[in-house]
Design a protein around this motif. Structure first.
Motif, short mmCIF file in Angstrom:
data_model
loop_
_atom_site.label_atom_id
_atom_site.label_comp_id
_atom_site.label_asym_id
_atom_site.label_seq_id
_atom_site.Cartn_x
_atom_site.Cartn_y
_atom_site.Cartn_z
N GLU A 1 -10.32 1.36 3.65
CA GLU A 1 -9.89 -0.14 3.43
C GLU A 1 -10.29 -0.88 2.23
OE1 GLU A 1 -9.75 -2.62 6.42
OE2 GLU A 1 -11.66 -0.93 7.51
N ASP A 2 -10.05 -1.65 1.35
CA ASP A 2 -10.74 -2.25 0.41
C ASP A 2 -10.39 -3.93 1.05
OD1 ASP A 2 -11.13 -0.81 -1.35
OD2 ASP A 2 -10.17 -1.56 -3.20
N ILE A 3 -11.55 -5.01 1.58
CA ILE A 3 -11.20 -5.68 2.01
C ILE A 3 -11.46 -6.51 1.18
CG2 ILE A 3 -13.00 -7.54 2.94
CD1 ILE A 3 -11.65 -5.53 4.61
N ILE A 4 -10.80 -7.75 0.54
CA ILE A 4 -10.94 -8.55 -0.89
C ILE A 4 -10.95 -10.09 -0.48
CG2 ILE A 4 -9.21 -8.66 -2.87
CD1 ILE A 4 -8.03 -5.95 -1.42
N GLU B 1 -13.00 -11.09 -5.73
CA GLU B 1 -14.07 -9.68 -5.71
C GLU B 1 -13.82 -8.80 -4.16
OE1 GLU B 1 -18.73 -10.55 -7.53
OE2 GLU B 1 -17.69 -11.73 -5.64
N ARG B 2 -14.15 -7.55 -4.28
CA ARG B 2 -13.63 -6.44 -3.25
C ARG B 2 -14.32 -5.51 -3.49
NH1 ARG B 2 -8.23 -3.20 -3.83
NH2 ARG B 2 -7.56 -5.28 -4.87
N ILE B 3 -14.78 -4.70 -1.79
CA ILE B 3 -15.73 -4.02 -1.34
C ILE B 3 -15.20 -2.52 -0.74
CG2 ILE B 3 -15.50 -5.15 0.82
CD1 ILE B 3 -18.78 -3.73 0.07
N THR B 4 -14.58 -1.40 -1.32
CA THR B 4 -14.20 -0.16 -0.20
C THR B 4 -14.69 -0.34 0.81
OG1 THR B 4 -13.09 0.17 -2.69
CG2 THR B 4 -13.16 1.28 -0.68
N ILE B 5 -14.23 0.08 2.23
CA ILE B 5 -15.27 0.74 2.79
C ILE B 5 -14.47 1.73 3.46
CG2 ILE B 5 -15.18 -0.17 5.51
CD1 ILE B 5 -14.92 -2.81 5.19
#
Length: 188
Positions: free
Chosen positions: A79-82, A128-132
């Motif tokens: 998942e990407d959390i944005i 901004e986003r982070i890929t988990i």
């Protein structure tokens, strides 16, 4: 959770979505959870499922400052959390959160891999986003008064692919009916 608490959370989310220009689809699938802990203001989340397809899903979420989504991981889901509005702190652990041994983990943030401190929060600003990736422990909470959080992921399976650090956590709350429902929830 009391139905009145769920209704208040839904109204707050709708209001904040509208103030930030987020239009919801007709008949959205609502999900409000206190993770079965009974402390929604401390550990809880409002979710709206925008797409739930066999290959992918998309969610829009809402939370108040310091309202935590507790540490968990997924075996299958990527998942990407944005951060869509406000500021969001995301904490990641490459292993068991109680026995962190590696100092850094390599994580994709805004499309580029970066080493981050294992177990230390990273603050995402709007956009901004982070890929988990699967098996990566994560928890998140707003540091701004309110926050809109997006999620784009592979297929979602809340029943079988959420593994929480706190074994007392349940994904869906028991509901005490103290007023009529404002919306029908996903698990109803």
């Amino acid at each position: 959770m009391k139905r009145s608490e769920i209704n208040y959370a839904v109204r707050s989310a709708i209001n904040f979505f509208e103030r930030n220009g987020w239009a919801l689809p007709p008949n959205p699938a609502w999900d409000v959870t206190d993770f079965g802990l009974g402390i929604f203001r401390k550990e809880g989340l409002v979710l709206v499922n925008l797409a739930a397809e066999p290959e992918y899903c998309e969610k829009l979420m809402y939370a108040w400052r310091d309202q935590t989504t507790p540490a968990h991981y997924h075996k299958q889901k990527k998942e990407d959390i944005i951060c869509r509005a406000g500021e969001l702190a995301v904490t990641l652990w490459g292993e068991n959160p109680e026995t962190v041994e590696q100092e850094f983990i390599n994580v994709k943030i805004n499309g580029e891999y970066r080493p981050i401190s294992n177990g230390q929060p990273i603050v995402l600003k709007a956009g901004e986003r982070i890929t988990i990736t699967p098996l990566l422990w994560h928890a998140f909470y707003p540091v701004s008064p309110e926050c809109i959080i997006g999620e784009v992921s592979t297929a979602n399976d809340d029943e079988n692919d959420n593994f929480f650090w706190d074994t007392e956590i349940g994904r869906f709350p028991e509901i005490i009916e103290d007023e009529p429902p404002l919306v029908k929830l996903l698990n109803e």
